[in-house]
Scaffold this active site. Structure first.
Site, short mmCIF file in Angstrom:
data_model
loop_
_atom_site.label_atom_id
_atom_site.label_comp_id
_atom_site.label_asym_id
_atom_site.label_seq_id
_atom_site.Cartn_x
_atom_site.Cartn_y
_atom_site.Cartn_z
N GLN A 40 -16.52 2.86 -5.31
CA GLN A 40 -15.88 1.59 -4.96
C GLN A 40 -14.36 1.71 -5.00
O GLN A 40 -13.67 0.79 -4.59
CB GLN A 40 -16.34 0.51 -5.96
CG GLN A 40 -17.82 0.21 -5.92
CD GLN A 40 -18.25 -0.64 -7.09
OE1 GLN A 40 -18.55 -0.14 -8.16
NE2 GLN A 40 -18.28 -1.95 -6.89
N THR B 187 -18.91 0.74 -13.69
CA THR B 187 -19.17 -0.49 -12.95
C THR B 187 -20.48 -1.07 -13.46
O THR B 187 -21.36 -0.34 -13.90
CB THR B 187 -19.23 -0.24 -11.43
OG1 THR B 187 -19.34 -1.50 -10.75
CG2 THR B 187 -20.39 0.63 -11.03
N HIS C 112 -15.05 0.89 -0.26
CA HIS C 112 -13.97 -0.08 -0.07
C HIS C 112 -12.78 0.49 0.69
O HIS C 112 -11.70 -0.11 0.70
CB HIS C 112 -13.51 -0.64 -1.42
CG HIS C 112 -14.53 -1.52 -2.07
ND1 HIS C 112 -14.48 -1.88 -3.39
CD2 HIS C 112 -15.65 -2.10 -1.56
CE1 HIS C 112 -15.52 -2.64 -3.68
NE2 HIS C 112 -16.24 -2.79 -2.58
N TYR D 39 0.82 -1.22 0.00
CA TYR D 39 0.00 0.00 0.00
C TYR D 39 0.85 1.27 0.00
O TYR D 39 0.42 2.30 -0.52
CB TYR D 39 -0.99 -0.03 1.17
CG TYR D 39 -2.09 -1.04 0.91
CD1 TYR D 39 -3.23 -0.70 0.20
CD2 TYR D 39 -1.96 -2.36 1.33
CE1 TYR D 39 -4.21 -1.63 -0.07
CE2 TYR D 39 -2.93 -3.30 1.06
CZ TYR D 39 -4.05 -2.94 0.36
OH TYR D 39 -5.01 -3.88 0.06
#
Length: 235
Positions: A86, A176, A104, A53
């Site tokens: 998202q 999406t 998320h 990350y």
């Protein structure tokens, strides 16, 4: 002022050069998703996950909002807009959107690994301190972990997103599919007479979903087309 809910997925950020969370190929920046985006992966090797990350934050710092992000922010001139995304990047905020719900998680935030929803342990990172050293502790003594909803974990902001979906006068979906959770789930919370605009270059099966206008384009091009359509729907 009419309320617009904009739900965005991976297709929103690809034009900014980002590979986004939960890609269909099971890889995220060439790492197996199970290794870097699950609770089991975190327990097995928290240092690997932490460094992964860190790498993603470095990529995000080099990314810029695309025209699609900018046009979504521009909607606030004429509408009461909430973005439900998202994606874990902050490109909507960078573009100027003020009300953003992250389903998320947020890449530029870290949290307690014992209780991810303890706000006392949240820490927002920036360009000057985006690297978290493996082993760094949160305020509660647990390891700091990315504020990301890993596979298999609950989505804490879904209830808030469902609440705004119920109030939507117009519902926009970008990048999406209507067949993929949580898009399909959130649409069900919208009123039956709420117009739904779906911007996605791919063919989408929308059977059983009422009042859907499919703009078969990418995020930026599709938003430019939609802005013209929305002129007729202003208060």
């Amino acid at each position: 002022m009419k309320k617009i809910v904009v739900l965005t997925g991976a297709g929103m950020s690809v034009e900014s050069g980002l590979k986004t969370f939960r890609d269909a190929d099971g890889l995220w920046e060439n790492y197996p998703v199970q290794q870097v985006a699950t609770h089991e992966g975190w327990l097995q090797d928290p240092a690997l996950v932490t460094n992964f990350y860190n790498m993603l934050r470095g990529k995000l710092l080099d990314a810029k909002p695309n025209k699609g992000h900018e046009l979504v922010a521009e909607l606030e001139k004429d509408f009461d807009v909430t973005v439900v995304t998202q994606n874990v990047d902050n490109l909507h905020e960078q573009a100027g959107s003020h009300n953003v719900i992250h389903l998320h998680g947020e890449l530029m935030k870290v949290c307690s690994s014992r209780d991810t929803e303890n706000p006392l342990c949240w820490k927002t990172l920036d360009a000057t301190n985006y690297v978290v050293e493996p082993g760094t502790k949160a305020a509660d003594g647990s390891l700091l972990r990315p504020y990301i909803v890993f596979f298999g974990e609950s989505v804490p902001n879904f209830e808030a997103a469902a609440g705004v979906a119920m109030e939507a006068d117009i519902f926009i979906i970008i990048g999406t599919s209507l067949n993929v959770y949580p898009a399909a789930g959130l649409v069900q919370y919208a009123s039956h007479d709420t117009p739904i605009f779906l911007i996605d270059p791919n063919t989408v099966m929308a059977k059983g979903t009422h009042n859907v206008t499919h703009i078969q384009m990418g995020a930026s091009e599709g938003m430019a087309v939609l802005m013209e359509k929305l002129e007729a729907l202003k208060d």
